[in-house]
Every structure is written in structure tokens, then in C-alpha cells.
Design an enzyme around this catalytic site. Sequence first.
Site, PDB file in Angstrom:
ATOM      1  N   ASP A 369       2.653  -1.009  -4.393  1.00 41.10           N
ATOM      2  CA  ASP A 369       2.036  -1.224  -3.083  1.00 41.10           C
ATOM      3  C   ASP A 369       1.119  -2.436  -3.198  1.00 41.10           C
ATOM      4  OD1 ASP A 369       1.386  -0.816  -0.424  1.00 41.10           O
ATOM      5  OD2 ASP A 369       1.254   1.354  -0.659  1.00 41.10           O
ATOM      6  N   TRP A 370       0.734  -2.989  -2.069  1.00 40.43           N
ATOM      7  CA  TRP A 370       0.119  -4.319  -2.065  1.00 40.43           C
ATOM      8  C   TRP A 370      -1.366  -4.302  -2.416  1.00 40.43           C
ATOM      9  CZ3 TRP A 370       2.499  -8.766   0.987  1.00 40.43           C
ATOM     10  CH2 TRP A 370       3.908  -8.691   0.913  1.00 40.43           C
TER      11      TRP A 370
END
Length: 650
Positions: A369-370
Site C-alpha cells: 500500500d502507498w
Amino acid sequence: MKKFLKITGFILAGLILILLLIYLVFTIKWHRESAANMELAGDEAPVLTANGYQFRDLNKNGKLDVYEDSRAPLEKRVENLISQMNLDEKAGLMFAHFLGMEQDGSLLEIPTFSDPFSFMTESTSGTILKKKMNHVQNLGGASAKVYATWNNNLQKFAERTRLGIPVTLISDPRHGTMAMPGASAEAKWISVWPSQLGLGAIGDTVLVREFGDIARQEYLALGIRLAQHPMADIATDPRWARINGTFGEDARLSAALTKAYIQGFQGDSLGPQSVACQTKHFAGGGPQEDGWDAHFKSGKGQAYPGDNFDYHLIPFTEGAFMANTAQIMPYYGVPKGQVKEEVGFSFSREMIQELLRDSLKFDGVVATDWGIISDMVVKDASAWGVEHLSEKERVKKVLDAGCDVFGGEYVTEHIIDLVETGEVSEERIDISIRRILRDKFRLGLFDNPYVDLDGVDIVGNPGFVRKGREAQRKSLVLLKNEGKLLPLSANTKIYLEGMEQKGLNEKFPQIVEDIDEADIIVQKLETPSSPPEGGSLLERLIPQGRLDFPKDEKEEILERTRSKPTITVLTIQRPPVIPEINAASKAVIADFECEDDIILELIFGKFNPSGKLPIEIPSSVEAVEKQLEDVPYDSENPLYPYGHGLSYSY
């Protein structure tokens, strides 16, 4: 007073001048950086002809290499390209980030106020030529044709890199009427559908696969080849900010719909007409401790008081993997009590290598995930459990865990340094590179990454729009209909509160501007939320926390609701706590982010409601607090239970 205004004017003028000078200085800096980056650009790829076939000479060496030959076996193409890649290019392949575009689809080099997000991202040349990255996302675009034009411009620019590796365009969900920063974009020129939770309210695998297929066609026309969805998470804690992105709280329904969704996007196997799915968030992001979201420190823990970890795996094992999802994204949180080393999923070798890869046999791309390595403008790094490590040490831990792609990061230099210092072997990097390249080759990006600008008319075409509107109708749930108030007769005058869709008055002449003239009030309410726990920009934008309305706001709503017969429409991003409002309302409708005119069509009986609640609506705050984060259907005496939904009796 005049003197004060004069002084104020001078101060404002001075501040504006200072800001302009700062912008000028930065503009000069950006132009110099761009010029330096552009020196790294080579020629565009010429076309080679061999045995009557045409191929792109991506490395510009005048001969047909195996990786350039669409007739060659997949693995040989992959190995041939890896043999030609240097370490910088391998590092760049393992990162993804946002990239800006100009309003006409041109490549963006200098940040512009028309795209404020461009001030937080690298230039095109910095991303593609300097960092050698080729996974990018942009959720904007003035039109479908502009977006497709940008794709073609970007792919032509990528040809000018040494090996001509094409760009993979990524997208978060973008087919809804509402946007959640960091999670989804509002539909503009694309067909409009209910939220994923709305698809759960329909519960039809055939319809969900049809949605996936339509979205696939629209993405393909734009050049988007990687969907960062669906969410296979289960909505077992009603406070979690991402409830509207799930299919609900039933694991097996979620599994069936997840499978259908991916099959719509990818087909039976990944190929040139597919859009790859990056299913998230392994191993299930729903059981957030106290409901707080794992983007932020307040929600870094995932709790399993019901010992129900395996329940959250079902949509993956019986859904995503059965549909051969191309990629997987883990969530940010720390699965408390489930692993020996309590760190975030992407840092956990126990979760990624041992469970996902070794036990569940997933060998596709795993993308984080970012923003888990370095701080971003909008939030601090979500490096839960490894906050004490340096950025470089975090990168190593993610690699050791078994992940392949770093989302929302630019720190390619850390991989280069780790290999050069011997802390990570290049053979380990090549394992990830093989997975990433396989997807690019399977999608046909090396053979033809361009889109036909004359074909963008398929995006948002009348047939697709009609299908999306049909799905919106099917998703609406009639929760209450006291005295069979609904459907309203055609001559009933209504006053709207909370609906602003353009053209409503023309379509529904029953709408009056003065509440005193109305027979019925129709009020649309969104789920309440709490002020942010932290100070980051993203945390201030994501609704989470409380589910009940503050006292003053609730009293205002109740006063209006009791003044005349009222139909309350609940736009459900998370299940609200509204027992008093429900009691005061004559009718209640659950809306999963549908267009307002469709809601009014339901109210006036243009169609019969058929949706069923994919989640419970709790009866009190106390009931919410007693729920176990990882357990479904455990709300005490819910106001409306899972599966509830009325229809009209004509």
C-alpha cells in the site's frame, strides 16, 4: 481606517510579490532539473520488419531481440530483458507513484496550479528518465480523449529510455459518484455505478462480472492496465473508514463477488484485452482496532478478539485466488496476536512469504500500500512496527518479507544501495522483476501500449451508462415504509434537503423551493464522522470515528423530520447510528452513492426496490462499542439486520 486599509493593502501586495518571487525561483529550478533529465532521453523506438511482421526496436540496436518479439515464449522474453537491464532500471521497475498531466494530455514537467497535486509529485522526466519508474497513476483528466492522449504521449516518451520499457497505468476505483482521498476518484466522463458496497447490496455475481467487463473496456480505451481493486476486505467493524469499498460483512458473498469482479476485468486469463487486478488488502483490512484506519498511527493495530483471522481470508482463498488475480496489495496494519513479530503486513515475512506465498501458493506481484517507507506531504510513513528503522532498512525488510513493488514511493536509490553493499542480492531483486515483467508482457504492453483515440467514444457510452444506472437502481434498499407512504403519487409536492444534482427540477416538477409548500420532505444524510485524531492532511479528509450525529446537528435534523412527513435517505459510506432519526422518519432508504434522480425515481415508484443490506445498521453507539472488530453480524439488536430490505406492494 483609510490608513489601516492602506497598510493592509501594502502588506498583502508584499506577500503576493514574495509568493510570486518564490514561485519564479522554483520555476527556474524546475526548468533546470527538467533540462538535465531530458539529456537522459534517447531516440524513439523505430519499427523493425521481420518475416512480414512489424516489431518495435525498443533498445534501438537495429535488430530484433527476444524480448521485442511477440512470437517468443513469455519466459524467454522475460529472461532476455532481465539480462539487458542494469540495476537502476530494475530498481525503477519496482516503484509506483502519481504523475501529473497537462489539461490537453501533454506531459507535465513543471507543476501547475490547474493540477495542485503536481506540486507533490516528480516531473514526467524525473519519474521516467531519472528514476526509471514505469508504474504511474493519475485520477484526473479533463476528458476521456485527454486521458488517452496522455497515455500515448507517455508511452512514446517511455520509448526514449534505454530499453523502451512501457508504462503501466494504474487506477484506483473511479466509477462512483463520490471520491475518498487516497482510495477512489469520482466518476467524470466514465459510466457511473454504485459503490462496491452497493454491488454487495445487489449480491448478483452476473451483474458484478458485467460491471467488471464494462469497466475493463473503459479502462482499456484510456490506456489503464492495472486496477488497484477490488477490495476483498470484510466490513466487520462498522467504524472503519473503508466500509463503502467492501462488498459487506459476509465472507462468502464477498468471495463470490470478488471472483466475479476479477473475472470481469481480467477474463479467464491475463492477456492483451485484460486489465490486471491488484486485489486488496491481504490478509483482510476490516478488523481495525476501535475502527480507526490503518493509514494513520491511531489505527495501526488490527484486532482479533473473536479469534476470527481465518474468516477474513475467505474472500482471498475462495474469491481472488480462484479468479487468478494478477496482483495482491497488503494493508498497512499490524495483525495483533497473529504473528511472532508484530509489524505491518508488508513488512511481515510471516504474512507475505510464509502465508501468502508458501502456504497459499500465490506467486504473482505483491505491491505494498502507498507510503510505508518515507513521509509524504499528505501523511507520515505508515511504517507500523518498524518506525525505528531507517528508510533503507524498511525497504530491505519489505523485500525480505516477499513484496515486489513499493507504492507511492520514489526511493529507488535504497534498492540500488542495498544491492551494491551486498545487503540484498541482485538475484532476490530479479525474483520480483520477473513477476512484474510477466504482467507487462501478458498485458501486451511491450507489443502495443498505445490506444486508438477514435475508440475513446466507448468510455461512458449510452449503453454503459444505462447499465450503470440499472445497477444503481438495484442497489437501493428500502429500510422502512411506514403506512406504505412510498411510492408517492405523481402529484405529491416534495422539498429536498441534501440533494443538488443538476437538472432535478426539470425531471421532477414536484420539487418545491419553499418547505411550507411541500407535502413531503426528502432529506439526504451522509454518515457522520469525528474530527481527525492526527494532524496530517489525508487524515483530515478521510471520514472515520463516530457514527452518530453531534447533538446540535441531530436536533436540527429531528426538528425538520418532525415538521412534516419525511423520507430519509442514508448515503452509507459507513453504517450510521440514527435510532431517533429513523423513528421520526416515515420512510428510510439506504443509498450506496447513487445519483439523486435515481433515488427520486424510487420514491415516485418508477421501479420496485430490490436491494438487501450487505451490513448491519447498529441501534446505538453502545452496541457498536460492544462489537468485536473481527466478527460479523454481532451488533446487539441492530436497527436493521444484515439482509434486510423491503419492496413495494402494488
